[in-house]
Design a protein around this motif. Structure first.
Motif, short mmCIF file in Angstrom:
data_model
loop_
_atom_site.label_atom_id
_atom_site.label_comp_id
_atom_site.label_asym_id
_atom_site.label_seq_id
_atom_site.Cartn_x
_atom_site.Cartn_y
_atom_site.Cartn_z
N SER A 134 8.72 -49.50 8.57
CA SER A 134 8.80 -49.06 9.87
C SER A 134 8.75 -50.41 10.82
N PRO A 135 9.03 -50.47 12.08
CA PRO A 135 8.97 -51.41 12.78
C PRO A 135 7.42 -52.11 12.80
N ARG A 136 6.47 -51.18 12.87
CA ARG A 136 4.90 -51.73 12.78
C ARG A 136 4.94 -52.60 11.53
N THR A 137 5.31 -52.00 10.30
CA THR A 137 5.22 -52.68 9.04
C THR A 137 5.86 -54.20 8.95
N TYR A 138 6.93 -53.98 9.61
CA TYR A 138 7.83 -55.41 9.79
C TYR A 138 7.16 -56.29 10.52
N GLY A 139 6.58 -55.99 11.66
CA GLY A 139 5.95 -56.86 12.61
C GLY A 139 4.57 -57.51 11.98
#
Length: 173
Positions: A134-139
């Motif tokens: 997810s974008p959050r996990t990637y960040g």
């Protein structure tokens, strides 16, 4: 780890490091300074993303003393340019080797994230889609990678005598 006012402080052997500020420094360096350094180095991206770094450098032209003064001035300018290129090559090697030394496992794909984002300039969306994040996990993973990179970079900036072009990214708390 201790924290205050939303800032995480990492303590190691009595040294305190501000993780958020360190991550910010690493991101700022890789997004703003490193592209110029990499471009001046003249090293191709395919070479930089290779895990093996060639230890050879740019060889400057010879200085021929019997040429006219204008030619000598041109050579001096070229030598200065060659020195800048050499410094950029060393800094680029330091950055890429620091990235290469970061963990690259399925759980912690820090090297992959760093190389794709900051060497190959892939868009974040491409990276997290390819990694099924997810974008959050990637960040979160990117920030972890940036922090580990900053830790590793200090050793390589000294190894390659690149202190002039690469600042210390670790921030003491």
């Amino acid at each position: 780890m201790a924290g205050f006012m939303g800032v995480k402080i990492v303590s190691l052997a009595g040294l305190n490091f501000d993780k958020e500020k360190t991550i910010s420094n690493a991101k700022n360096f890789l997004e703003n300074d490193f592209p110029d350094i990499m471009n001046y180095s003249g090293l191709p991206v395919t070479y930089l993303s290779s895990p093996l770094l060639d230890p050879t450098g740019v060889h400057g032209g010879g200085n021929v003393n019997h040429q006219p003064d204008q030619f000598l001035k041109a050579i001096e300018q070229q030598d200065k340019y060659d020195a800048i290129v050499k410094d950029c090559e060393n800094a680029t090697r330091a950055v890429v080797e620091a990235m290469s030394s970061c963990p690259d496992t399925e759980r912690d794909p820090y090297r992959k994230i760093l190389v794709r984002r900051y060497v190959k300039n892939d868009f974040a969306q491409w990276i997290y889609n390819d990694m099924n994040y997810s974008p959050r996990t990637y960040g979160r993973k990117r920030d972890e990678a940036l922090y580990i990179f900053a830790q590793h970079l200090e050793r390589y900036r000294k190894k390659y005598n690149a202190e002039r072009l690469i600042p210390v990214l670790m921030v003491h708390g």
